[in-house]
Design a protein around this motif. Structure first.
Motif, PDB file in Angstrom:
ATOM      1  N   GLY A  50      67.100  45.000  36.945  1.00 46.63           N
ATOM      2  CA  GLY A  50      67.334  45.118  38.375  1.00 46.63           C
ATOM      3  C   GLY A  50      68.299  44.029  38.790  1.00 46.63           C
ATOM      4  N   THR A  51      67.991  43.384  39.915  1.00 47.90           N
ATOM      5  CA  THR A  51      68.826  42.265  40.324  1.00 47.90           C
ATOM      6  C   THR A  51      67.949  41.108  40.763  1.00 47.90           C
ATOM      7  N   GLY A  52      68.492  39.902  40.711  1.00 48.12           N
ATOM      8  CA  GLY A  52      67.734  38.715  41.101  1.00 48.12           C
ATOM      9  C   GLY A  52      68.024  37.588  40.125  1.00 48.12           C
ATOM     10  N   ALA A  53      68.565  36.480  40.653  1.00 47.24           N
ATOM     11  CA  ALA A  53      68.992  35.384  39.772  1.00 47.24           C
ATOM     12  C   ALA A  53      67.828  34.782  38.995  1.00 47.24           C
ATOM     13  N   ARG A  54      66.591  35.022  39.455  1.00 44.97           N
ATOM     14  CA  ARG A  54      65.436  34.439  38.750  1.00 44.97           C
ATOM     15  C   ARG A  54      64.529  35.506  38.130  1.00 44.97           C
ATOM     16  N   PHE A  55      64.932  36.779  38.227  1.00 42.71           N
ATOM     17  CA  PHE A  55      64.010  37.831  37.792  1.00 42.71           C
ATOM     18  C   PHE A  55      64.693  38.759  36.793  1.00 42.71           C
ATOM     19  N   ALA A  95      62.467  44.361  29.659  1.00 45.57           N
ATOM     20  CA  ALA A  95      62.183  43.916  28.285  1.00 45.57           C
ATOM     21  C   ALA A  95      61.734  42.460  28.260  1.00 45.57           C
ATOM     22  N   SER A  96      62.225  41.668  29.224  1.00 45.66           N
ATOM     23  CA  SER A  96      61.843  40.252  29.235  1.00 45.66           C
ATOM     24  C   SER A  96      60.377  40.076  29.606  1.00 45.66           C
ATOM     25  N   ALA A 126      68.695  34.032  47.600  1.00 41.66           N
ATOM     26  CA  ALA A 126      67.820  35.192  47.813  1.00 41.66           C
ATOM     27  C   ALA A 126      67.003  35.449  46.560  1.00 41.66           C
ATOM     28  N   ASP A 127      65.886  36.152  46.726  1.00 46.98           N
ATOM     29  CA  ASP A 127      65.140  36.566  45.532  1.00 46.98           C
ATOM     30  C   ASP A 127      65.913  37.677  44.807  1.00 46.98           C
ATOM     31  N   HIS A 128      66.345  38.661  45.568  1.00 47.09           N
ATOM     32  CA  HIS A 128      67.055  39.797  44.966  1.00 47.09           C
ATOM     33  C   HIS A 128      68.263  40.108  45.837  1.00 47.09           C
ATOM     34  N   PRO A 148      69.057  36.324  35.437  1.00 43.23           N
ATOM     35  CA  PRO A 148      69.010  35.040  34.729  1.00 43.23           C
ATOM     36  C   PRO A 148      69.302  35.231  33.246  1.00 43.23           C
ATOM     37  N   ALA A 149      69.533  34.130  32.539  1.00 44.63           N
ATOM     38  CA  ALA A 149      69.677  34.188  31.084  1.00 44.63           C
ATOM     39  C   ALA A 149      68.355  34.667  30.483  1.00 44.63           C
TER      40      ALA A 149
END
Ligand SMILES: Cc1cc2nc3c(=O)[nH]c(=O)nc-3n(C[C@H](O)[C@H](O)[C@H](O)COP(=O)(O)OP(=O)(O)OC[C@H]3O[C@@H](n4cnc5c(N)ncnc54)[C@H](O)[C@@H]3O)c2cc1C
Length: 446
Positions: free
Chosen positions: A125-130, A134-135, A210-212, A355-356
């Protein structure tokens, strides 16, 4: 029987299609296929744009293996570990989780896929922390070419786990998936129209604040549609079954939601695309209009209702993961190409962030990532546009989404993933005879 994917970009005539109802049936089906000299491919909902699931061998459809097996508590994080049949659709899983006060941490744009299909291609999806689905996978059971069922996780058969949690089904057929879920939460969604230059200039602030965050950019338009979702605690009715409590939250805006979600996003988009197909000269004006047609709105609803949309307009798509630091340059290049060539593209670009990650073949492996989805209406040619975009993406070390259209092969991909050889070794150990391969997997993995 001819099998075709959702986008009608891949088709195949499987020797046989099977729908096992139990893990034992699944093992028996794989054993029989191998005995008869067939290859085996699992198929999910057929929502990959690439030919990932196509096969002329035995096609295994896990639509009957879709039960909830158990919910446990992860002693490490305190979060729930939920084990489900690998064929469960995401919309079914979202409902099952909501009924227990749980939710997936992040989701992509739609919920029609199976959990196994979605994790196997790195659906995100989207979100720099999410990160991607698979993760969040914590364990799997895999049915190998000998029909044996192996449970794997970071501590049990770790190489098989890594190669199976994002490996296009090339180690075997996943029969169950154990995924980490979080307490159910709502999203406060803010949809806006903003000048493209402002969004590109302030991108880091928008993404990190933002979260997402994501945005849609209709080719050559000077405005973009931004979606900013903020995680907030679930309201007390969040665990109610679909159709009850949580729908009420949208009731006050039901007409508005219908107009925005169905009329503008689906019927309106279809009409605009048909018009652009018949009269290409109007496309730039249509795009400029479409970019601003969305009326800003804010609403709050359960996470999966906000994140997942209905996509009724058929389209083709290539999507690359690029280092986040270069995404603005990449977008300017694509915009420049579209302006120079006047290519007829009435479908928006979609730009998302992640995120990575550490899954060996995650498109976000080891780096903060931006995803650029390049889409084209299915009745219009896409070749020149996708080729041009791919050249721009590959010049910055882009990694193609495993489930979307692209032309890359193993030689290119080996240079983009530092664990590519580890993956190939684990895959070869799991399936030395290539039972679970098809032309697409042979192209991308060698
Ligand atoms: C309209 C639309 C919107 C989309 N939105 C997004 C998005 O927001 N984000 C994103 O990242 N992607 C998105 N996608 C792509 C989609 O999420 C992926 O292609 C996903 O893999 C599709 O899941 P599926 O169940 O249809 O799997 P399929 O396409 O049927 O299969 C995908 C792969 O998984 C393998 N597989 C399936 N089941 C099993 C199993 N049980 N065991 C082993 N291997 C298995 C198949 O062999 C194949 O290699 C979208 C696609 C469409 C059509």
């Amino acid at each position: 029987m001819i099998w075709t994917n959702w986008a009608r970009t891949a088709s195949a005539t499987p020797a046989r299609q099977v729908h096992p109802a139990t893990e034992e049936d699944l093992s028996a089906a794989v054993r029989r296929a191998v005995r008869e000299g067939h290859t085996v491919r699992a198929v999910g909902a057929g929502h990959s744009f690439s030919a990932a699931a196509a096969t002329d061998g035995v096609q295994v459809d896990l639509d009957r293996l879709n039960a909830l097996h158990r919910v446990e508590r992860d002693p490490g994080t305190g979060n729930a570990l939920v084990t489900v049949g690998a064929g469960i659709r995401l919309h079914q899983l979202n409902r099952v989780l909501a009924e227990r006060g749980l939710a997936l941490q992040n989701l992509g744009d739609i919920d029609r896929q199976t959990i196994a299909g979605a994790v196997s291609t790195g659906t995100h999806g989207t979100g720099a922390r999410f990160g991607s689905l698979a993760s969040r996978v914590r364990a799997l059971t895999v049915v190998g070419a000998d029909g044996e069922v192996t449970r794997c996780s970071p501590t049990e058969h770790p190489d098989l786990f890594e190669a199976s949690r994002l490996g296009l089904g090339t180690t075997g057929v996943l029969s169950t998936v154990t995924v980490e879920a979080v307490p159910a939460f709502d999203l406060c969604a803010q949809e806006d129209v903003q000048p493209v230059e402002r969004v590109l200039d302030e991108l880091d602030h928008l993404v990190d604040g933002a979260d997402h965050f994501e945005f849609f950019w209709f080719p050559t338009a000077r405005h973009v549609q931004t979606l900013t979702n903020t995680r907030v605690p679930a309201r007390a009715d969040a665990g109610a079954p679909a159709g009850a409590g949580h729908r009420v939250r949208r009731a006050a805006t039901a007409v508005r939601a219908f107009v925005d979600d169905e009329v503008l996003s689906n019927a309106g988009l279809e009409l605009a695309n048909r018009t652009a197909t018949a009269f290409p000269a109007v496309t730039p004006r249509l795009n400029a209009f479409a970019a601003q047609a969305l009326r800003p709105r804010t609403y709050t609803a359960p996470s999966y209702e906000v994140l997942c949309n209905r996509r009724r307009v058929r389209f083709r798509e290539t999507e690359y993961a690029v280092p986040r630091a270069v995404v603005v340059d990449v977008l300017r290049e694509i915009d420049g190409w579209l302006r120079r060539t006047g290519e007829n593209v009435p479908f928006p670009l979609e730009i998302r962030f992640a995120p990575a990650e550490d899954a060996w073949l995650s498109t976000a492996y080891g780096r903060e990532t931006a995803y650029v989805a390049v889409q084209q209406y299915w009745r219009l040619p896409y070749g020149r546009y996708f080729d041009a975009a791919e050249q721009i993406f590959t010049a910055v070390g882009g990694r193609p989404h495993w489930g979307k259209m692209h032309t890359r092969d193993a030689a290119y991909l080996a240079g983009q993933y530092s664990r590519f050889e580890d993956f190939r070794r684990a895959r070869a150990a799991a399936d030395p005879d290539g039972v679970f391969t098809n032309p697409y997997t042979r192209r991308v993995f060698g």
